[in-house]
Scaffold this active site. Structure first.
Site, PDB file in Angstrom:
ATOM      1  N   LYS A   1      -5.911  10.488   0.564  1.00  0.00           N
ATOM      2  CA  LYS A   1      -5.974   9.148   1.153  1.00  0.00           C
ATOM      3  C   LYS A   1      -7.177   8.450   0.534  1.00  0.00           C
ATOM      4  O   LYS A   1      -8.312   8.905   0.702  1.00  0.00           O
ATOM      5  CB  LYS A   1      -6.113   9.252   2.669  1.00  0.00           C
ATOM      6  CG  LYS A   1      -6.096   7.926   3.402  1.00  0.00           C
ATOM      7  CD  LYS A   1      -6.152   8.169   4.913  1.00  0.00           C
ATOM      8  CE  LYS A   1      -6.100   6.862   5.686  1.00  0.00           C
ATOM      9  NZ  LYS A   1      -6.125   7.100   7.155  1.00  0.00           N
TER      10      LYS A   1
ATOM     11  N   SER B   1     -14.065   0.736   9.899  1.00  0.00           N
ATOM     12  CA  SER B   1     -13.159   0.875   8.758  1.00  0.00           C
ATOM     13  C   SER B   1     -13.664   0.106   7.538  1.00  0.00           C
ATOM     14  O   SER B   1     -14.165  -1.020   7.648  1.00  0.00           O
ATOM     15  CB  SER B   1     -11.775   0.370   9.139  1.00  0.00           C
ATOM     16  OG  SER B   1     -10.939   0.295   8.012  1.00  0.00           O
ATOM     17  N   ALA B   2     -13.489   0.739   6.382  1.00  0.00           N
ATOM     18  CA  ALA B   2     -13.831   0.070   5.119  1.00  0.00           C
ATOM     19  C   ALA B   2     -12.933  -1.130   4.852  1.00  0.00           C
ATOM     20  O   ALA B   2     -13.259  -1.975   4.010  1.00  0.00           O
ATOM     21  CB  ALA B   2     -13.732   1.070   3.967  1.00  0.00           C
ATOM     22  N   ASP B   3     -11.797  -1.222   5.566  1.00  0.00           N
ATOM     23  CA  ASP B   3     -10.919  -2.387   5.403  1.00  0.00           C
ATOM     24  C   ASP B   3     -11.674  -3.675   5.696  1.00  0.00           C
ATOM     25  O   ASP B   3     -11.445  -4.713   5.052  1.00  0.00           O
ATOM     26  CB  ASP B   3      -9.722  -2.296   6.350  1.00  0.00           C
ATOM     27  CG  ASP B   3      -8.832  -1.101   6.061  1.00  0.00           C
ATOM     28  OD1 ASP B   3      -8.992  -0.482   5.000  1.00  0.00           O
ATOM     29  OD2 ASP B   3      -7.966  -0.800   6.908  1.00  0.00           O
TER      30      ASP B   3
ATOM     31  N   GLU C   1       0.830  -1.206   0.000  1.00  0.00           N
ATOM     32  CA  GLU C   1       0.000   0.000   0.000  1.00  0.00           C
ATOM     33  C   GLU C   1       0.867   1.260   0.000  1.00  0.00           C
ATOM     34  O   GLU C   1       2.083   1.198   0.197  1.00  0.00           O
ATOM     35  CB  GLU C   1      -0.913   0.000   1.226  1.00  0.00           C
ATOM     36  CG  GLU C   1      -0.156   0.047   2.543  1.00  0.00           C
ATOM     37  CD  GLU C   1      -0.960   0.693   3.647  1.00  0.00           C
ATOM     38  OE1 GLU C   1      -1.295   1.884   3.478  1.00  0.00           O
ATOM     39  OE2 GLU C   1      -1.232   0.032   4.666  1.00  0.00           O
TER      40      GLU C   1
ATOM     41  N   ASP D   1     -18.546   4.140  13.342  1.00  0.00           N
ATOM     42  CA  ASP D   1     -17.200   4.325  12.770  1.00  0.00           C
ATOM     43  C   ASP D   1     -16.525   2.961  12.619  1.00  0.00           C
ATOM     44  O   ASP D   1     -15.933   2.431  13.555  1.00  0.00           O
ATOM     45  CB  ASP D   1     -16.374   5.241  13.672  1.00  0.00           C
ATOM     46  CG  ASP D   1     -15.098   5.730  12.994  1.00  0.00           C
ATOM     47  OD1 ASP D   1     -14.773   5.210  11.909  1.00  0.00           O
ATOM     48  OD2 ASP D   1     -14.424   6.617  13.547  1.00  0.00           O
TER      49      ASP D   1
ATOM     50  N   LYS E   1      -4.816  -1.838  15.095  1.00  0.00           N
ATOM     51  CA  LYS E   1      -4.256  -0.943  16.107  1.00  0.00           C
ATOM     52  C   LYS E   1      -5.031  -1.089  17.413  1.00  0.00           C
ATOM     53  O   LYS E   1      -6.259  -1.177  17.422  1.00  0.00           O
ATOM     54  CB  LYS E   1      -4.263   0.489  15.596  1.00  0.00           C
ATOM     55  CG  LYS E   1      -3.315   0.683  14.415  1.00  0.00           C
ATOM     56  CD  LYS E   1      -3.304   2.109  13.934  1.00  0.00           C
ATOM     57  CE  LYS E   1      -2.275   2.297  12.821  1.00  0.00           C
ATOM     58  NZ  LYS E   1      -2.636   1.587  11.593  1.00  0.00           N
TER      59      LYS E   1
END
Length: 795
Positions: free
Chosen positions: A119, A178-180, A55, A176, A197
């Site tokens: 980003k 993450s799109a991950d 990435e 909230d 994290k």
């Protein structure tokens, strides 16, 4: 941490597999106005080589310039050294690129922090690519989600990164997430990360991944039983991993099955941060709680939340999070590469079982005892962009000599005065002068390698050229001469092939020289790593001699010398090239380390001229190295008499040389360079040597006259001091000298060729002087007639 990880055994696949591999009839996106896959990555995918996606958000939004450039170079190098092909993924000028060349990576990393560098996740790709058609060109670093999508469109199955996004604390009200995580649920790419994290909600993250149908496994790293899912900076999170993976082979087997079953979701392999860089969970918990409290107090939320917390974690951990971050990213990329390598072997075996053959990647199953080098060699992984070369141009598996340094196009401009020219010897400055100009292939390393090659030694040259006319001409010329060129890397524009212009007076003595060797001043670390990988794959035994010239920058130079330390029986030789470049041989930290101020030795042999010798001496003096107790101990061990060496030095050399201080300077440098061959032009070659206690010269009646001091304190490293001047056998007249270019390089190439025959330096020097004299009488930097001397090398 080492770049190459030992591999493990793998089971044989069943010879009859009914369900076809997902990749067997794959249809991936082809290059178009919005999407481009580099030629190297396309070739690697078509040949079933291991390809690893990388990435770029960590470069555009994680590390500042130029630290991000160094990290990008390091990670690509990690992939190459471990047998893979890196595919760095990002957006340049609104075009999604899978596989970026060094110039493109620098363009992207330089743009970090600018408003036009974004980003980018899945949702953003159409936006930035589409606006290019409206004249708005953006750069962008791709997140895990964006990188996964683009990697899948190109056909890449494995992706190495740092930490996964996740469910944020309080997501039940903020939503909230993450799109991950959703990308892992719908895109069949494997992600190797250090978990997520630890300021995220790890239990809810794992629960969400389960809902999305994402397989999650954590590498055991030698631990037994169920292990914790890692928490980025910490190896443990307090939350057990859904499954545990023993090694890379098991991971590859799972990926292979996932694609064979055509399951269209991703897999997450969690790789704990290396133990020596890990921060204990208890410590991180306290830091994270404080960072989150400060974020809440400051009203930070949404996309600004993660950068704010990361910044606070860095501050509260007193910077310890940064080395941990770097270490885990490197570890993850290394592990991803080995997984991709194992997967490529499994895919190739399935192709074989189903009657399909791979054009370039022919794996061989290996036993658990095999080494990484053997497995890479057996797998016949080629990292070259070009098709396999003819047998005559393949890298020799066991070259006696490796030469690393400059390959250039040389221009020799010999002043040819007209009858009415004001000076019949020297050209007139600041005006045009009549001259005879010759163009040849040169460069210090090339000349050294060519001389040794013509003298019958097995040589491999490692260098770089630009993708330009000069570079292509150089490679063509070398191939025509039957020279091995597989160790030469071609760098893309704007890198230029090295060029050297020598202006000589009417006597062929050098008046002025100009060298453009910038291409070696900024060689990407990935290119050096690629060269080292070729060496590690091809060689089955170390070279007898490694020659490195000072045209490399200091970091690359010392990478070569570090490599040589794994070859204890290899003689290392350093050619200083110039008074400025030669100083690179001294590591930068010499004067800071009070316990070990220098390795013993830095290099075995150096070949300076008198000016380069003085520059080395002056630099060592400025660094204070002659005042250090370690230096004193070695010099004291020489047994120099209290009366000093001036008289014996004048006897074994000349009074003129002693008056200039040349032998004295060489003696003082011996603790760093135990053999110094100072080239003195018509005066010959001065050999100054720190001989070991078992050296035969100490017991030779013939050579005792050159032993000016003998050790009497029993030091195992030092037997005595040997100083000898080798006058030139014949001083050529000005009418006999055609060109001085390459004379010193020819001398060194002949020395190396003699050493691989088992000769001592003392025995080789006269032969090398004769070889150098031949090049003086040739328009080429290295006289092709050197091959006539091959029969003398055994003298």
């Amino acid at each position: 941490m080492g770049l190459i990880t030992p591999a493990i055994g793998r089971p044989r696949l069943p010879q009859r597999i009914i369900s076809p591999c997902f990749g067997a009839n794959r249809r991936y996106l082809t290059n178009n106005g919005f999407f481009r896959v580099s030629e190297e990555v396309r070739e690697a995918l078509n040949a079933n080589k291991p390809v690893v996606a990388l990435e770029t958000t960590i470069y555009t939004h994680g590390f500042p310039y130029p630290e991000n450039v160094a990290l990008a170079s390091l990670l690509e190098s990690v992939v190459r050294v471990n047998g893979g092909v890196p595919a760095t993924i990002g957006i340049l000028d609104g075009v999604a690129r899978v596989g970026m060349n060094p110039e493109e990576i620098i363009r992207l990393t330089e743009s970090a922090g600018k408003d036009t560098t974004l980003k980018l996740s899945r949702r953003d790709l159409a936006h930035v690519c589409g606006l290019r058609l409206a004249g708005k060109k953006f750069h962008g670093g791709t997140t895990i989600a964006g990188t996964m999508l683009l990697a899948h469109l190109a056909g890449i199955k494995v992706f190495g990164t740092g930490g996964l996004g996740g469910v944020h604390r309080g997501a039940e009200s903020s939503m909230d997430i993450s799109a991950d995580l959703t990308e892992l649920g719908r895109t069949p790419v494997t992600v190797v990360s250090s978990g997520c994290k630890s300021f995220l909600d790890i239990p809810r993250t794992l629960e969400y991944l389960e809902t999305e149908g994402v397989y999650v496994g954590t590498f055991a790293d030698g631990r037994k039983g169920n292990v914790d899912f890692p928490a980025f900076w910490s190896r443990d999170s307090g939350v057990k991993s859904p499954t545990t993976i023993e090694n890379e082979m098991e991971a590859a087997a799972i990926i292979h099955a996932q694609h064979s079953l055509r399951i269209h979701s991703g897999l997450l392999f969690a790789n704990p941060v290396p133990e020596e860089f890990a921060i204990p969970k208890e410590t991180m918990d306290e830091i994270i709680e404080e960072a989150i409290s400060q974020a809440v107090a400051a009203g930070i939320s949404g996309k600004d939340n993660t950068p704010f917390i990361l910044s606070k974690i860095k501050e509260l951990s007193k910077g310890k999070s940064i080395p941990a971050n770097r270490a885990l990213i490197e570890s993850n990329v290394r592990r991803a590469t080995i997984v991709a390598r194992e997967l490529a072997i499994l895919d190739a075996k399935q192709d074989e079982a189903q009657g399909r053959t791979s054009s370039r990647f022919n794996p061989a199953l290996s036993s658990p005892a095999s080494t990484a080098k053997e497995r890479l060699s057996n797998a016949s992984i080629s990292l070259s962009d070009a098709p396999p070369a003819a047998p005559t141009s393949q890298i020799s598996p066991n070259p006696d000599i490796i030469v690393a340094g400059a390959l250039a196009v040389d221009f020799s401009c010999d002043y040819a005065p007209l009858p009415h020219s004001p000076d019949q010897t020297h050209p007139t400055p600041q005006t045009s002068n009549p001259a005879i100009i010759n163009q040849t292939i040169g460069g210090v390393a090339h000349n050294i390698a060519k001389a040794a090659h013509l003298l019958g030694a097995s040589v491999q040259l490692y260098s770089v050229v630009g993708d330009d006319l000069a570079g292509r001409a150089a490679l063509t010329k070398l191939k025509d001469e039957g020279f091995n060129v597989d160790g030469i890397e071609t760098l893309p524009y704007p890198d230029r092939t090295g060029q050297y212009v020598a202006v000589n007076n009417a006597n062929k003595d050098l008046t002025l020289a100009m060298a453009d060797m910038q291409i070696l001043e900024k060689v990407p670390y990935s290119t050096i790593g690629h060269m080292f990988h070729k060496i590690s794959v091809q060689k089955t035994s170390p070279p007898k001699v490694l020659v490195v010239d000072a045209n490399w920058d200091a970091d690359a130079l010392h990478e070569w010398l570090s490599l040589s330390r794994s070859w204890p029986n290899t003689t290392t030789i350093f050619e200083p090239v110039s008074t400025a470049k030669g100083l690179r041989i001294f590591p930068e930290n010499l004067h800071h380390d009070t316990q070990h101020p220098f390795p013993h030795p830095i290099v075995d042999i150096i070949t300076p001229n008198s000016m380069e010798l003085k520059a080395l001496y002056d630099h060592a003096f400025e660094l204070g190295l002659f005042d250090h107790p370690v230096w004193f101990a070695l010099v004291d061990a020489l047994g120099i008499p209290s009366s000093g060496l001036r008289v014996p030095l004048a006897v074994t050399t000349t009074s003129a040389l002693v008056d200039e201080g040349i032998p004295q300077q060489a003696v003082k440098l011996l603790p760093f360079f135990p053999t110094i061959l100072t080239k003195l032009g018509p005066e010959g070659v001065l050999l100054t040597q720190l001989v070991r206690p078992d050296d035969p010269v100490l017991g030779s009646a013939e050579e005792s006259q050159y032993v000016l001091a003998r050790s009497k304190n029993g030091d195992e490293r030092v037997g005595g001091l040997y100083v000898r001047l080798f006058p030139a056998e014949k001083v050529l007249g000005s009418e006999e000298v055609v060109s001085v270019n390459g004379v010193g390089d020819t001398f060194l190439g002949a020395v190396a060729a003699g050493l691989v025959k088992g000769k001592r330096v003392q025995e080789v020097i006269p032969f090398a002087q004769r070889a150098a004299a031949l090049s003086l009488m040739s328009e080429e930097s290295v006289n092709p007639e050197l091959e006539k001397l091959e029969g003398e090398i055994g003298l």
